[in-house]
Design a protein around this motif. Structure first.
Motif, PDB file in Angstrom:
ATOM      1  N   UNK A 100     -10.809 -88.734  15.819  1.00 12.78           N
ATOM      2  CA  UNK A 100     -11.107 -88.985  14.413  1.00 12.78           C
ATOM      3  C   UNK A 100     -11.040 -87.702  13.600  1.00 12.78           C
ATOM      4  N   UNK A 101     -11.450 -86.578  14.224  1.00 14.29           N
ATOM      5  CA  UNK A 101     -11.345 -85.309  13.512  1.00 14.29           C
ATOM      6  C   UNK A 101      -9.908 -84.959  13.186  1.00 14.29           C
ATOM      7  N   UNK A 102      -9.035 -85.107  14.197  1.00 14.01           N
ATOM      8  CA  UNK A 102      -7.612 -84.814  13.976  1.00 14.01           C
ATOM      9  C   UNK A 102      -7.051 -85.735  12.898  1.00 14.01           C
ATOM     10  N   UNK A 103      -7.441 -87.016  12.960  1.00 16.94           N
ATOM     11  CA  UNK A 103      -6.957 -87.960  11.959  1.00 16.94           C
ATOM     12  C   UNK A 103      -7.399 -87.586  10.556  1.00 16.94           C
TER      13      UNK A 103
ATOM     14  N   UNK B  22      -3.584 -92.185  19.306  1.00 15.18           N
ATOM     15  CA  UNK B  22      -2.985 -91.556  20.477  1.00 15.18           C
ATOM     16  C   UNK B  22      -3.970 -90.614  21.136  1.00 15.18           C
ATOM     17  N   UNK B  23      -4.701 -89.852  20.337  1.00 14.57           N
ATOM     18  CA  UNK B  23      -5.576 -88.819  20.904  1.00 14.57           C
ATOM     19  C   UNK B  23      -6.778 -89.431  21.586  1.00 14.57           C
ATOM     20  N   UNK B  24      -7.342 -90.519  21.030  1.00 12.36           N
ATOM     21  CA  UNK B  24      -8.651 -90.946  21.487  1.00 12.36           C
ATOM     22  C   UNK B  24      -8.631 -92.135  22.425  1.00 12.36           C
ATOM     23  N   UNK B  31      -1.971 -96.167  23.333  1.00  6.10           N
ATOM     24  CA  UNK B  31      -1.288 -95.008  22.765  1.00  6.10           C
ATOM     25  C   UNK B  31       0.082 -95.398  22.232  1.00  6.10           C
ATOM     26  N   UNK B  32       0.758 -96.325  22.920  1.00  8.50           N
ATOM     27  CA  UNK B  32       2.046 -96.786  22.410  1.00  8.50           C
ATOM     28  C   UNK B  32       1.898 -97.488  21.080  1.00  8.50           C
ATOM     29  N   UNK B  33       0.782 -98.197  20.902  1.00  4.69           N
ATOM     30  CA  UNK B  33       0.558 -98.834  19.594  1.00  4.69           C
ATOM     31  C   UNK B  33       0.368 -97.789  18.509  1.00  4.69           C
ATOM     32  N   UNK B  34      -0.263 -96.665  18.857  1.00  2.83           N
ATOM     33  CA  UNK B  34      -0.381 -95.583  17.892  1.00  2.83           C
ATOM     34  C   UNK B  34       0.976 -95.013  17.513  1.00  2.83           C
TER      35      UNK B  34
END
Lengths: 172, 106
Positions: A100-103, B22-24, B31-34
């Protein structure tokens, strides 16, 4: 199309898109995320119609919502572990904080750039784009058009080769 | 009111949500949906610029939509190959949890 209808359509569609995207991000169940991604893609399709990209709107519904999303649901069901709950993974809190931070950082950067740049705008006119797309695809962009068919062939053959099981040589 | 910046803001929000996804997330298919969200943000950018910004010559009208079409087709090809890879990974490692895909040697 009157101005108020345009604004109303844009508001409803953007709510659908952002709600769908946030659903993809926050739902724990994988299938709920897939359904919410479908709503996001359908909203994007409506937004393309507002931008006079009618062919692209239909192409988005056919290819994205009707092809890629179905492929993902296939992938979800083919990789499901029937003995455990693989449709719901519990992520660590640190993952969520970093994500969320990166976003937030990315969105604030982009929003600052978008609102501060003096864009040169033109008067918009809405017209059907199918004829122009057909002309462009076969005159100016003929080479990428042919190359994309080669790329699709490679992707098809490659993905079939990747998932092919090795045949045992029991009888030659 | 619905100018270029509103469409670009939606695309920026979609991009940020895709990156956060993707990150979380731990499941590869999440992640593919991201990644699909990021593709959609790019296509929206192309189509919005094509609609609102004057072009240098009339030969470039609707070029943004041609780019959008190519991006959609390439996203389809990429999703097919990515899901084939996910199936292979599932076969080798037994799960699609990215925390458990930690061996390079097969």
């Amino acid at each position: 199309m009157s101005e108020t209808f345009y604004n109303l359509a844009f508001s409803v569609l953007s709510l659908l898109i952002l709600g769908g995207a946030l659903g993809v991000l926050f739902f724990k169940n994988l299938l709920h995320s897939a359904v919410s991604l479908f709503f996001c893609l359908a909203g994007m399709s409506g937004l393309y119609i507002l931008l006079s990209a009618d062919f692209l709107a239909v192409a988005q519904l056919l290819i994205y919502a009707g092809g890629i999303l179905v492929l993902m649901i296939f992938g979800i069901f083919l990789t499901a572990n029937i003995y455990g709950k693989t449709h719901e993974f519990k992520e660590r809190k640190s993952f969520w904080l970093v994500g969320l931070g990166v976003g937030f950082v990315l969105f604030s950067l982009l929003a600052a750039i978008i609102s501060k740049t003096p864009w040169a705008l033109q008067t918009v006119k809405h017209e059907s784009s199918v004829e122009h797309l057909g002309n462009l695809l076969l005159s100016k962009y003929i080479l990428p058009f042919e190359l994309i068919s080669v790329v699709l062939l490679f992707a098809m053959v490659g993905s079939v080769l990747l998932v092919k099981k090795e045949m045992e040589d029991t009888e030659s | 009111m619905m100018g270029l910046t509103s469409f670009l803001m939606i695309a920026a929000a979609l991009f940020a949500i895709g990156v956060a996804c993707i990150v979380s997330r731990k499941n590869i298919i999440h992640m593919l949906m991201g990644v699909e969200l990021i593709f959609n943000a790019a296509v929206l950018n192309f189509v919005a610029f094509d609609h609102f910004v004057p072009k240098v010559s009339t030969a470039l009208h609707f070029s943004g939509q041609v780019f959008g079409l190519f991006i959609i087709v390439l996203a389809a090809a990429e999703a097919a190959v990515a899901l084939a890879l996910v199936l292979c990974v599932n076969r080798v490692f037994g799960s699609v949890d990215v925390g458990q895909i930690n061996k390079m040697k097969g």
